[in-house]
Design a protein around this motif. Sequence first.
Motif, PDB file in Angstrom:
ATOM      1  N   MET A  83       0.825  -1.200   0.000  1.00 25.88           N
ATOM      2  CA  MET A  83       0.000   0.000   0.000  1.00 25.88           C
ATOM      3  C   MET A  83       0.866   1.260   0.000  1.00 25.88           C
ATOM      4  N   LEU A  84       1.947   1.258   0.803  1.00 19.64           N
ATOM      5  CA  LEU A  84       2.836   2.421   0.854  1.00 19.64           C
ATOM      6  C   LEU A  84       3.536   2.635  -0.490  1.00 19.64           C
ATOM      7  N   SER A  86       2.429   1.725  -3.440  1.00 18.62           N
ATOM      8  CA  SER A  86       1.432   2.220  -4.388  1.00 18.62           C
ATOM      9  C   SER A  86       1.127   3.696  -4.140  1.00 18.62           C
ATOM     10  N   LEU A  87       1.001   4.073  -2.855  1.00 20.40           N
ATOM     11  CA  LEU A  87       0.714   5.467  -2.536  1.00 20.40           C
ATOM     12  C   LEU A  87       1.868   6.384  -2.933  1.00 20.40           C
ATOM     13  N   VAL A  90       1.848   6.803  -6.677  1.00 17.77           N
ATOM     14  CA  VAL A  90       0.805   7.711  -7.143  1.00 17.77           C
ATOM     15  C   VAL A  90       1.174   9.163  -6.843  1.00 17.77           C
ATOM     16  N   VAL A  91       1.741   9.406  -5.656  1.00 15.76           N
ATOM     17  CA  VAL A  91       2.142  10.770  -5.299  1.00 15.76           C
ATOM     18  C   VAL A  91       3.269  11.255  -6.210  1.00 15.76           C
ATOM     19  N   MET A 198      -7.832  14.636  -4.091  1.00 13.71           N
ATOM     20  CA  MET A 198      -7.057  13.623  -3.366  1.00 13.71           C
ATOM     21  C   MET A 198      -7.939  12.601  -2.669  1.00 13.71           C
ATOM     22  N   LEU A 201      -8.360   8.881  -3.994  1.00 16.77           N
ATOM     23  CA  LEU A 201      -7.464   7.754  -3.737  1.00 16.77           C
ATOM     24  C   LEU A 201      -7.993   6.816  -2.665  1.00 16.77           C
ATOM     25  N   VAL A 202      -8.780   7.339  -1.739  1.00 19.59           N
ATOM     26  CA  VAL A 202      -9.339   6.496  -0.678  1.00 19.59           C
ATOM     27  C   VAL A 202     -10.791   6.123  -0.974  1.00 19.59           C
ATOM     28  N   PHE A 496      -5.527   1.392  -6.249  1.00 23.39           N
ATOM     29  CA  PHE A 496      -4.954   2.718  -6.460  1.00 23.39           C
ATOM     30  C   PHE A 496      -4.946   3.093  -7.948  1.00 23.39           C
TER      31      PHE A 496
END
Length: 551
Positions: A83-84, A86-87, A90-91, A198, A201-202, A496
């Motif tokens: 998850m980190l 992927s995040l 994306v950032v 933003m 994303l969630v 994501f």
Amino acid sequence: MLTPSKPFTRRCFPAINVKKGVVMVGNATTFYDGDQKQRNVTDLVEGAKKANVVLEARQVAMKIFEDYTVSWYWIIIGLVIAMLISLIFVVLLRFLAGIMIWVMIVLLIAVMGYGIFHCYMEYARLKGTAGSDVKLTEIGFQSDVRVYLHLRQTWLAFMIILCIMEVVIILLLIFLRKRILIAIALIKEASRAVGQVMCSLVFPLFTFLLLCLCIAYWAITAVFLSTSNEAVYKVFNETVCDYAGKTCDPETFNVTNVTRLCPDATCQFAFYGGETYYHKYLIVFQVYNFFMFLWLANFAIALGQVTLAGAFASYYWAFKKPDDMPAFPIFSSLGRALRYHTGSLAFGSLILAIVQLIRVMLEYLDHKLKGADNTFARFLLCCLKCCFWCLEKFIKFLNRNAYIMIAIYGTNFCTSARNAFFLLMRNIIRVAVLDKVTDFLLFLGKLLVVGCVGILAFFFFTQRIRIIQDTAPTLNYYWVPILTVVIGSYLIAHGFFSVYGMCVDTLFLCFCEDLERNDGSLERPYYMSPELSHILWKKDAELLKSSESQS
């Protein structure tokens, strides 16, 4: 393995026919079991095989459960790492889209290159090792995967598969190099849109929770339906009893003659059955329950798609970005979808659910006809499965673009689907150039995340990282947590990147619509950003010129 037996010379022997003091073992094909019933010897062999399969399956299941109990927290850590990654990916796309795309492509090629190198090293290391040259067809199915990893043929197959994938990806990148530049421009614009929204994303977590509720409701309803019949109880006894296997009533069982004739007998629950009024309609209820699950699941997915499309469309059609955008694009789009578009979403989901139910029925028929000798029926069933698979893919593609048009114009499903279809047909070159190449690049991003996490999990669970070698748990099958982490990482990365995919599709349809509605004059200016307008117009002109010269 349990087999019928009887005493012979103070020893326990299989219940083979004993006549005149001679044990008939040699060419005898029948024997008498403990109930003095004549049976074939092959029954013992077949029963032993089935018993061994069941026992082996139970042992494998227990070992897998043990592996999960000692590695579940490490699996969660691996999913958090996915998850980190992927995040972070994306950032970084928000600021370094072009560089990240090329870095992603190079890293993916490097990861697959390392996989080829590792397979070759294992293949060379096993040269001359005893038992490593055995063919896969000779050993058959083995529950322990480590058996396959000690064979040279396994690593050779892995190496060949990775080489083919590497060559295919490199060739695609060579032939699509110009189109990749256009896709990068679209991804940059999508990065700006995601940066302004933003919360998108969630938002897939909301869709995931809705799907969990659908699955839970379907499972609970299915259990209630399956247990809605009358409970059937039967007599169970370890010794010989004439009443064994017969139905009984647990309330009156203790006062019957069964307990007197068979003292060890008990009346236990067997299954749910009986001849109730609605027993013959139970399968219809189960099919209806499953159909409702498909409908609700597709509706939840459609709600997520139209919500994201509405949020990203509000970004594109804002003339002054982001000043003309609503304060909370996601919540505004979700409110519009729930207030005005639930009927359209339900209708689109209904069409897709009907096709999916037909596909499930065809799979059931195919399973039932596996032993049939009717070649024509099998061929016809295979053709139907292929046709409905293609139909499902087409309906998913059409629904996705119809939901985008619903989010933009607010029209009903049929009108939106028709407008989206003809809009795509009028821009078929751009569809092939922009949309599909962008999907390919996002798919490479998923593979990169899964590859990085999968390699890290492989080295950790196989205790090949010396610094933390003692920290890794001792496992029966190390592929169990690795496979779990890989599948979970793909689902997380898909969550994501699906936001990016929906953003790209929405911006692409908005771009095509913008070109048809406006001409760039002061009266009808374009709503696209200046960067996107410059790059897309330049590359689009080159592609159209090249296509005209070829024609």
